[in-house]
Scaffold this active site. Structure first.
Site, mmCIF file in Angstrom:
data_model
loop_
_atom_site.group_PDB
_atom_site.id
_atom_site.type_symbol
_atom_site.label_atom_id
_atom_site.label_comp_id
_atom_site.label_asym_id
_atom_site.label_seq_id
_atom_site.Cartn_x
_atom_site.Cartn_y
_atom_site.Cartn_z
ATOM 1 N N GLY A 1 0.791 -1.190 0.053
ATOM 2 C CA GLY A 1 0.120 0.168 0.041
ATOM 3 C C GLY A 1 0.756 1.215 0.033
ATOM 4 O O GLY A 1 1.891 1.387 0.746
ATOM 5 N N SER A 2 0.324 2.233 -1.021
ATOM 6 C CA SER A 2 1.393 3.522 -1.077
ATOM 7 C C SER A 2 0.668 4.525 -1.650
ATOM 8 O O SER A 2 -0.884 4.440 -1.924
ATOM 9 C CB SER A 2 2.529 2.994 -1.837
ATOM 10 O OG SER A 2 1.955 1.858 -2.935
ATOM 11 N N ARG A 3 1.443 5.752 -2.186
ATOM 12 C CA ARG A 3 0.577 6.711 -2.803
ATOM 13 C C ARG A 3 1.533 7.452 -3.816
ATOM 14 O O ARG A 3 2.630 7.373 -3.486
ATOM 15 C CB ARG A 3 0.166 7.694 -1.509
ATOM 16 C CG ARG A 3 -0.043 9.101 -1.828
ATOM 17 C CD ARG A 3 -0.450 9.754 -0.652
ATOM 18 N NE ARG A 3 -0.447 11.460 -0.767
ATOM 19 C CZ ARG A 3 -0.686 12.178 0.263
ATOM 20 N NH1 ARG A 3 -1.201 11.588 1.309
ATOM 21 N NH2 ARG A 3 -0.370 13.312 0.071
#
Length: 219
Positions: free
Chosen positions: A187-189
């Site tokens: 999970g990241s951005r």
């Protein structure tokens, strides 16, 4: 399904680790078949999740002059004017896309041009939607100077689950719009910083598809 190269070591380690657990249980526990079946089912579920996370779809990007395309799959969580302090040192429009563990985590370049600036920053691992994650977390900052002279900045940001940011670009490199530039593990951005007069084409909560969704039209 094509698997991304960044996932191959993790996939093999997971196979060895999960296989060892199941074989050890089978050898040490002669009874409790329900326990062994439950562990096997959990192991298979974990492997399916890992395999789907590292999937790498083949995409032909839509290359449109004057448009900024989404650099990743995910959900738009921020659209606001901010002060960008690392490169521009001034106000910009920020569009942020959150990638859940169920999204494709390949990253693509939102515009074509020359890599004018690149910097890797080690850091913490706050949850990716935290307001300070773009300043505190492990991240990269890339600025691409378009042929028109406009600079577009984008950041890969590792989240609470993501423990490694990978990139495949170098300063002064000429890159095409929609070319693969990196990968973030779990999970990241990604943040994209646009000129203040850019016409943003997405809204909060929109789902993006990397290389296809148009984020903004440049003046």
């Amino acid at each position: 399904m094509t698997l991304h190269k960044e996932g191959i070591p993790i996939i093999w380690k997971s196979i060895v680790w999960l296989s060892s657990i199941n074989l050890t249980l089978a050898y040490l526990i002669s009874d409790l078949p329900s326990l062994k079946i439950a562990v096997l089912i959990i192991s298979i579920a974990i492997m399916i999740l890992i395999l789907q996370f590292f999937r790498s779809p083949k995409r032909t990007p839509i290359m449109l002059e004057g448009k900024v395309i989404a650099p990743c799959d995910g959900k738009v969580v921020v659209i606001e004017e901010v002060y960008e302090s690392e490169y521009f040192k001034g106000p910009r429009l920020q569009v942020s896309i959150f990638m859940s563990p169920f999204n494709v985590h390949v990253n693509w370049t939102p515009v074509a041009g020359k890599v004018h600036y690149f910097q890797y920053h080690p850091g913490t691992h706050l949850v990716a939607w935290h307001p300070k994650s773009s300043e505190k977390n492990e991240r990269t900052t890339t600025v691409v100077r378009m042929d028109t002279g406009v600079d577009i900045l984008f950041r890969q940001i590792a989240g609470a689950l993501a423990r490694r940011v990978c990139w495949y670009i170098t300063p002064d490199q000429q890159i095409a719009q929609g070319s693969e530039m990196g990968f973030i593990k779990f999970g990241s951005r990604m943040d994209v910083f646009l000129p203040l007069d850019a016409d943003v084409k997405v809204k909060l909560g929109d789902k993006t598809q990397g290389t296809f969704t148009i984020l903004a039209q440049l003046k």
